[in-house]
Design a protein around this motif. Sequence first.
Motif, PDB file in Angstrom:
ATOM      1  N   ASP A   1      -5.286  12.764   8.308  1.00  0.00           N
ATOM      2  CA  ASP A   1      -4.251  12.640   9.329  1.00  0.00           C
ATOM      3  C   ASP A   1      -2.942  12.208   8.664  1.00  0.00           C
ATOM      4  O   ASP A   1      -2.938  11.242   7.896  1.00  0.00           O
TER       5      ASP A   1
ATOM      6  N   VAL B   1      -2.051   8.522   8.984  1.00  0.00           N
ATOM      7  CA  VAL B   1      -2.944   7.693   8.172  1.00  0.00           C
ATOM      8  C   VAL B   1      -2.565   7.810   6.698  1.00  0.00           C
ATOM      9  O   VAL B   1      -2.485   6.808   5.978  1.00  0.00           O
TER      10      VAL B   1
ATOM     11  N   ARG C   1       0.506   5.749   6.039  1.00  0.00           N
ATOM     12  CA  ARG C   1       0.202   4.310   6.012  1.00  0.00           C
ATOM     13  C   ARG C   1      -0.523   3.915   4.730  1.00  0.00           C
ATOM     14  O   ARG C   1      -0.268   2.866   4.152  1.00  0.00           O
TER      15      ARG C   1
END
Length: 196
Positions: free
Chosen positions: A152, A155, A158
Amino acid sequence: MTAPARRGRPGYDLESLLQVAVKLFNERGYDGTSMEDLSRKLGITKSAIYHHVPSKEELLRLSVDRALDGLFEIAAETAELEGRAIDRLEHLVRGSVLVLADRLPFVTLLLRVRGNTKVERAALARRREFDLVVTDLVKLAEAEGDVRPDVDPAVAARLLFGTVNSLIEWYRPRRGSSATELADAVCKMAFDGLRA
C-alpha cells in the motif's frame, strides 16, 4: 589607544540562542524547560533572551521550522526533477536523511512534538503535508510499475520515513563517516525491497 576589555559573558545572537534552546528542549522536553532554565544555561538574563524572541513558544516555532523548512526545500527540489517517480522518491529520501544529519537537534525536536500547543499543531500539520508528498510519489511510482503493487502506498511512505525518522534515536556524526554514506545505506536498504 586600546578599547577597554568587555566585561561579563559574551552576547548571544538568535542562532546561538536557538542552538541552546533546542538542546534544552530535547533534554528536558519543551514543557519541562522554562525561560529561567534557558537564561541560567546561557548565563544571561531573561530580558536578554526577550531581546531576540517574544516568547518560549517562538523559540519552539523557529526550531521546528528549521527542520520542516529543510524537508520542504528537498520536496520542492524533488518536484522540479524530471524522470521516473521512483528516482524522485529516492532523491527525496536521500535528501531528507541529509537534512536530518545536518539539522539533527531540530529534526529530533520536530519528531517529539505532540500537538500540545498551537505551534506544535502547526508543525504536525506541515508534517502531514510532507507525508502526502511522499505518498503521492509512491503512488506514482507504483502506477509506473516501479514499486511493488502488493505494498500500500501510504504504508510504504510511512515505512520509508519511519526508517529515516528512527535515525534521531541512534545517529551521531563521527569522524570517518559521512551523512552521504548514511543516506546511501538507507536508500539501499529501503529501495532494494521496494522496487518491483
